[in-house]
Design an enzyme around this catalytic site. Structure first.
Site, PDB file in Angstrom:
ATOM      1  CE  LYS A 182      19.320  71.402   1.983  1.00 46.92           C
ATOM      2  NZ  LYS A 182      18.112  70.471   2.002  1.00 46.92           N
ATOM      3  CG  ASP A 242      21.747  68.488   3.903  1.00 44.74           C
ATOM      4  OD1 ASP A 242      21.272  67.460   3.302  1.00 44.74           O
ATOM      5  OD2 ASP A 242      20.591  69.138   4.505  1.00 44.74           O
TER       6      ASP A 242
HETATM    7  O1  C5P Z   1      21.813  63.150   8.940  1.00 46.43           O
HETATM    8  P1  C5P Z   1      20.679  64.300   9.587  1.00 46.43           P
HETATM    9  O2  C5P Z   1      21.121  64.377  11.048  1.00 46.43           O
HETATM   10  O3  C5P Z   1      20.628  66.205   8.990  1.00 46.43           O
HETATM   11  O4  C5P Z   1      19.212  63.212   9.856  1.00 46.43           O
HETATM   12  C1  C5P Z   1      18.620  63.678  10.423  1.00 46.43           C
HETATM   13  C2  C5P Z   1      17.475  62.568  10.138  1.00 46.43           C
HETATM   14  O5  C5P Z   1      16.732  62.327   9.194  1.00 46.43           O
HETATM   15  C3  C5P Z   1      18.267  61.413  10.972  1.00 46.43           C
HETATM   16  O6  C5P Z   1      18.478  60.473  12.146  1.00 46.43           O
HETATM   17  C4  C5P Z   1      17.423  60.406   9.997  1.00 46.43           C
HETATM   18  O7  C5P Z   1      16.520  59.610  10.392  1.00 46.43           O
HETATM   19  C5  C5P Z   1      16.889  61.255   8.634  1.00 46.43           C
HETATM   20  N1  C5P Z   1      17.768  61.079   7.581  1.00 46.43           N
HETATM   21  C6  C5P Z   1      17.010  59.740   6.891  1.00 46.43           C
HETATM   22  N2  C5P Z   1      17.759  59.254   5.315  1.00 46.43           N
HETATM   23  C7  C5P Z   1      19.195  60.457   5.370  1.00 46.43           C
HETATM   24  C8  C5P Z   1      19.480  61.804   5.755  1.00 46.43           C
HETATM   25  C9  C5P Z   1      19.116  61.764   7.860  1.00 46.43           C
HETATM   26  O8  C5P Z   1      16.629  59.078   7.255  1.00 46.43           O
HETATM   27  N3  C5P Z   1      19.356  60.027   3.904  1.00 46.43           N
END
Ligand code: C5P
Length: 380
Positions: free
Chosen positions: A20, A156
Site C-alpha cells: 500500500k 493496517d
Molecule cells: O497496529 P500496529 O501494530 O501496526 O502498530 C504498531 C505501533 O505503531 C503501535 O504499537 C503504536 O505504537 C503505533 N501506532 C500508533 N497509532 C496508530 C497505529 C500505530 O500509535 N494509529
C-alpha cells in the site's frame, strides 16, 4: 465458503497480498488506548507478495511457513503464522469437529515487498493469511468477528481485508471504501532505503515532538477524501498534485529524525527525478507519481544509476530497493465457486483472489506490471 472438507478434496489457496501507499497520512489526535488517531487515504499497489496455503500433510501438528524472495524470518512471530493462529482461535469456537481445532496449514510466502518500510507488507500478508486460512478450512466469519480479528493483528490489516482505495480513520480500524481513481492506472516509483523503521518508533518520535512546521496534512487529506468520495478524481489530476501530497504526511519529520541521512536522501531524489517526492506511512519508503508505467520504469533506471554513481547518497546498509509499479484497481471478490471444482477427488483446488493488477485484467503476482530490482517471485 464451500463444503470441500466434507468431500475430501484438498484446497490450495493462492492470495495476492498487495503493498500500500499512503497518499496522505494525517495524525489528528491521540487516543485513550495510546494509539494515534489517523486520517489517511490509502491505495493498494500492483507490487505485492504471494501467499499460498493448504492443509498440512497428514501427521503435521503445527502450521508451517516457507519464505522465498526477500529475506524475512519464518519464525512463529511472522505475521502470517500469527494470523493463522489467531484465525484458528476464533474459528475453533464453532468448529464442527470440536474439540479438535481447525487443522494445521502449510503456508508459503513469496516476499517482494520490502520489510518495515511503510508499505504495509506484513499487514497485507496477515490479511491474506486470514482469508487463505478460512478458505482452506472452508469456513467464514461474520463481519464483526473478522473486523476484530484483523484489528488485533495490526492497524493496517483492516484496510487490506477490505481491499481497494480507502479512507482510514480511527487507529486504522475504520475503513471507508472510496471509488477507484479514474483514468489510466497511475504509475508509482518506489525508493526504499535499506533501513528498517519500526512503526512504533516513528509514532513514538512523533509523540515526543518530531513534527514538521507545515501542519496541512489533515486539511489536504480531508479535501482529497471529499473529492474522491464524490467520484471525480482522475489520475491526471492526482499526478499534478504530487507536491501537495508531499506535504501531507505527518510522520515525515519523525522518520527523518530516526534515520540519519533520510532528509538529504529525499532532497537528492527530488533533484534526480525532478519532481516532488512523498513518504509512505511511517517510512522510509519514498515515492512519486507518473502518468504511465513506462515513465516510472525509466525513472527507476535513472535512480538506480544515481544509486550506483553516488548522486544518491547511501542511507542504511546498501543500495535502496527501487521499483516501478502502479496503483491497483479494487479487488475482485473471490468467487464462491471458483473454476476447477473437483468434488470428491483428491485433485487440489486452487483459489485465487482475482486481483486486478492495475487494470491489466485478472492477474496473479507473476503477471503484475512491476519492475523492481533485487527481488524475486519464486512460485515453485
Ligand atoms: O497496529 P500496529 O501494530 O501496526 O502498530 C504498531 C505501533 O505503531 C503501535 O504499537 C503504536 O505504537 C503505533 N501506532 C500508533 N497509532 C496508530 C497505529 C500505530 O500509535 N494509529
Amino acid at each position: 465458503m464451500t463444503t470441500e472438507r466434507a468431500s475430501g478434496a484438498r484446497i490450495h489457496v493462492v492470495r495476492f497480498a498487495p503493498a500500500k501507499l499512503n497518499l496522505t497520512l494525517a495524525v489528528v489526535g491521540r487516543r485513550e488506548d495510546g494509539y494515534h488517531a489517523l486520517h489517511s487515504i490509502m491505495v493498494p499497489l500492483s507490487l505485492g507478495d504471494a501467499l499460498t496455503a493448504s492443509a498440512s500433510p497428514p501427521g503435521a501438528v503445527r502450521d508451517s511457513l516457507r519464505v522465498t524472495g526477500l529475506a524475512l524470518s519464518s519464525a512463529p512471530d511472522n505475521l502470517v503464522l500469527r494470523a493463522i493462529a489467531a484465525a484458528r482461535e476464533v474459528v475453533a469456537a464453532t468448529w464442527p469437529g470440536a474439540p479438535a481445532d481447525p487443522p494445521p496449514l502449510a503456508a508459503r510466502l513469496a516476499k517482494r515487498i520490502p520489510v518495515a518500510a511503510g508499505l504495509g507488507g506484513g499487514s497485507s500478508d496477515a490479511a491474506a493469511a486470514i482469508q487463505a486460512a478460512l478458505a482452506v478450512w472452508s469456513t467464514t466469519l461474520d463481519p464483526d468477528a473478522m473486523a476484530s480479528l484483523a484489528a488485533s493483528l495490526g492497524s493496517d490489516v483492516p484496510f487490506f481485508l477490505a481491499g481497494g482505495v480507502a479512507l482510514i480513520t480511527g487507529r486504522g480500524e475504520r475503513v471507508e471504501a472510496l471509488p477507484d481513481i479514474h483514468g489510466e492506472p497511475l504509475a508509482v516509483l518506489l525508493v526504499t532505503p535499506q533501513v528498517a523503521v519500526a512503526t512504533a518508533t516513528v509514532f513514538g518520535a512523533y509523540a515526543a515532538g518530531a513534527r514538521g512546521s507545515d501542519e496541512r496534512a489533515a486539511e489536504i487529506s480531508e479535501h482529497l477524501a471529499a473529492e474522491m468520495r464524490a467520484g471525480g478524481l482522475t489520475s491526471a489530476a492526482l499526478v499534478v498534485r504530487t507536491a501537495e501530497l508531499a506535504g501531507a504526511n505527518d510522520l515525515r519529520a519523525a522518520a527523518a529524525s530516526l534515520v540519519p541521512g533520510l532528509a538529504g536522501f529525499l532532497t537528492a531524489l527530488e533533484k534526480l527525478v525532478d519532481r516532488p517526492v512523498c513518504q509512505s506511512g511511517s517510512g522510509p519508503t519514498l515515492w512519486t507519481l507518473y502518468p504511465t508505467l513506462a515513465e516510472a520504469r525509466k525513472a527507476a533506471r535513472f535512480v538506480r544509476l544515481g544509486a550506483v554513481n553516488g548522486t544518491l547518497p547511501l542511507v542504511g546498509t546498501g543500495e535502496p530497493f527501487i521499483a516501478a509499479t502502479t496503483i491497483a484497481a479494487r479487488h475482485a471478490p473471490p468467487s464462491a465457486e471458483p473454476p476447477g471444482r473437483t468434488t470428491g477427488t483428491i485433485r487440489p483446488r486452487t483459489v485465487h483472489n482475482g486481483f486486478d493488477a492495475g487494470g491489466h485484467g485478472p492477474a496473479g503476482p507473476a503477471a503484475e506490471p512491476t519492475e523492481s530490482k533485487g527481488d524475486r517471485l519464486d512460485e515453485s
